[in-house]
Design an enzyme around this catalytic site. Structure first.
Site, PDB file in Angstrom:
ATOM      1  N   GLY A  43       9.665  -3.470   2.640  1.00  0.00           N
ATOM      2  CA  GLY A  43       9.658  -4.696   3.449  1.00  0.00           C
ATOM      3  C   GLY A  43      10.783  -4.808   4.453  1.00  0.00           C
ATOM      4  O   GLY A  43      11.135  -5.915   4.873  1.00  0.00           O
ATOM      5  N   ASN A  98      10.783  -4.014   7.627  1.00  0.00           N
ATOM      6  CA  ASN A  98      10.297  -4.593   8.894  1.00  0.00           C
ATOM      7  C   ASN A  98      10.078  -6.099   8.746  1.00  0.00           C
ATOM      8  O   ASN A  98      10.391  -6.864   9.661  1.00  0.00           O
ATOM      9  CB  ASN A  98       9.007  -3.895   9.329  1.00  0.00           C
ATOM     10  N   ARG A 112     -13.285  -2.519  -2.212  1.00  0.00           N
ATOM     11  CA  ARG A 112     -12.476  -2.925  -1.041  1.00  0.00           C
ATOM     12  C   ARG A 112     -12.892  -4.306  -0.564  1.00  0.00           C
ATOM     13  O   ARG A 112     -12.061  -5.107  -0.148  1.00  0.00           O
ATOM     14  CB  ARG A 112     -12.657  -1.923   0.105  1.00  0.00           C
ATOM     15  N   ARG A 132      -2.933  -0.336   3.057  1.00  0.00           N
ATOM     16  CA  ARG A 132      -4.325  -0.418   2.624  1.00  0.00           C
ATOM     17  C   ARG A 132      -5.239  -0.232   3.821  1.00  0.00           C
ATOM     18  O   ARG A 132      -4.938  -0.707   4.924  1.00  0.00           O
ATOM     19  CB  ARG A 132      -4.640  -1.793   2.005  1.00  0.00           C
ATOM     20  N   LEU A 182      -8.415  -1.377   5.680  1.00  0.00           N
ATOM     21  CA  LEU A 182      -9.059  -2.701   5.686  1.00  0.00           C
ATOM     22  C   LEU A 182     -10.537  -2.568   6.026  1.00  0.00           C
ATOM     23  O   LEU A 182     -10.933  -1.707   6.824  1.00  0.00           O
ATOM     24  CB  LEU A 182      -8.357  -3.590   6.709  1.00  0.00           C
ATOM     25  N   HIS A 215       2.982   1.213  13.267  1.00  0.00           N
ATOM     26  CA  HIS A 215       2.657   2.544  12.760  1.00  0.00           C
ATOM     27  C   HIS A 215       3.760   3.505  13.209  1.00  0.00           C
ATOM     28  O   HIS A 215       4.174   3.475  14.367  1.00  0.00           O
ATOM     29  CB  HIS A 215       1.299   2.998  13.307  1.00  0.00           C
ATOM     30  N   THR A 227      -7.682  -3.037  15.135  1.00  0.00           N
ATOM     31  CA  THR A 227      -9.128  -2.981  15.364  1.00  0.00           C
ATOM     32  C   THR A 227      -9.745  -2.191  14.211  1.00  0.00           C
ATOM     33  O   THR A 227      -9.028  -1.685  13.346  1.00  0.00           O
ATOM     34  CB  THR A 227      -9.450  -2.305  16.706  1.00  0.00           C
TER      35      THR A 227
HETATM   36  C1  GAR Z   1       7.346   1.679   8.130  1.00  0.00           C
HETATM   37  O1  GAR Z   1       7.922   2.879   8.573  1.00  0.00           O
HETATM   38  C2  GAR Z   1       6.012   1.456   8.797  1.00  0.00           C
HETATM   39  O2  GAR Z   1       5.971   1.908  10.125  1.00  0.00           O
HETATM   40  C3  GAR Z   1       5.092   2.267   7.919  1.00  0.00           C
HETATM   41  O3  GAR Z   1       5.556   2.058   6.622  1.00  0.00           O
HETATM   42  C4  GAR Z   1       6.948   1.788   6.657  1.00  0.00           C
HETATM   43  C5  GAR Z   1       7.201   0.497   5.909  1.00  0.00           C
HETATM   44  O4  GAR Z   1       8.557   0.246   5.759  1.00  0.00           O
HETATM   45  N1  GAR Z   1       3.730   1.881   8.088  1.00  0.00           N
HETATM   46  C6  GAR Z   1       2.707   2.693   7.993  1.00  0.00           C
HETATM   47  O5  GAR Z   1       2.817   3.866   7.728  1.00  0.00           O
HETATM   48  C7  GAR Z   1       1.357   2.052   8.228  1.00  0.00           C
HETATM   49  N2  GAR Z   1       0.359   3.045   8.519  1.00  0.00           N
HETATM   50  P1  GAR Z   1       9.060  -1.207   5.382  1.00  0.00           P
HETATM   51  O6  GAR Z   1       8.265  -1.636   4.143  1.00  0.00           O
HETATM   52  O7  GAR Z   1      10.509  -1.020   5.049  1.00  0.00           O
HETATM   53  O8  GAR Z   1       8.831  -2.097   6.557  1.00  0.00           O
END
Ligand code: GAR
Length: 209
Positions: free
Chosen positions: A12, A14, A65, A91, A93, A109, A141
């Site tokens: 978490g 971000n 799902r 996940r 979606l 991403h 999308t």
């Molecule tokens: C981040 O690097 C994000 O870009 C990636 O997971 C990590 C989560 O870190 N997301 C993906 O790979 C989605 N396809 P966080 O939980 O510390 O934010």
């Protein structure tokens, strides 16, 4: 005040960056809830400690799902969000779920999309000898890791980089661009022109780290 619901699966970081920026920069928005598909997600502790409502919709408790996504949508919609922010939400979606949040759900991403959708983006970039890596914030999308791009951050791939060092360099930039993208959206700073997202004030939608 726009209402934001953030979806996480783990650390978490971000989400944390967005919560902090929302408070520090006094966005016209509030984080209404943080929802995780994993009860053990570390990020839930940070959210709760900051007085944010949390919920868990455990994918392991659902047989399909569709059933999981229906329950997840109920948990999200209880907070009537203007914007749903996927922040390390791991996940796939269903099309119905994506359609329900069309135009109001974004994702980050860890690659320069459309390169490297899916998993292990940094490892794949290193293995292919890429010289540039990065991260992308995009509207969600139906196609996995596609959709109109809001902002990208680019970093060099350095000689001797391993997955851990490259992902850390990218993550620093993720924490810059994700709050920026959410701020733009909640302050209505973006336009869509022929399917391309443009900042009305001309702010740079590329960060070079
Ligand atoms: C981040 O690097 C994000 O870009 C990636 O997971 C990590 C989560 O870190 N997301 C993906 O790979 C989605 N396809 P966080 O939980 O510390 O934010």
């Amino acid at each position: 005040m726009k209402r934001i619901v953030i979806l996480i699966s783990g650390r978490g970081s971000n989400m944390e960056a967005i919560v902090k920026a929302c408070a520090a920069e006094q966005w016209p928005a509030r984080i209404a809830a943080v929802v995780s598909n994993r009860p053990e997600a570390k990020g839930l502790e940070f959210a709760a400690a900051h007085g944010i409502a949390t919920a868990v919709v455990d994918h392991k408790q659902h047989t399909s799902r569709e059933a999981f996504d229906a329950e997840l949508a109920r948990a999200i919609d209880a907070h009537a969000p203007d914007l749903v922010v996927l922040a390390g939400f791991m996940r796939i979606l269903t099309p119905g779920f994506v359609e329900h949040y069309a135009g109001r759900m974004i994702n980050i991403h860890p690659s320069l999309l459309p390169a490297f959708p899916g998993l292990h983006t940094h490892r794949r970039a290193i293995e292919l000898g890429c010289k540039l890596a990065g991260a992308t914030v995009h509207y969600v999308t139906a196609e996995l890791d596609h959709g109109p791009i809001v902002v990208q951050a680019a970093v060099p791939v350095l000689p001797g980089d391993a997955e851990a060092t490259l992902s850390q360099r990218v993550l620093v930039q993720e924490h810059r661009i994700y709050p920026m993208a959410v701020r733009w959206i909640v302050s209505d700073a973006l336009d869509s022109r022929d399917g391309v997202i443009v900042h009305r004030g001309g702010e740079a939608q590329l960060v070079v780290g």
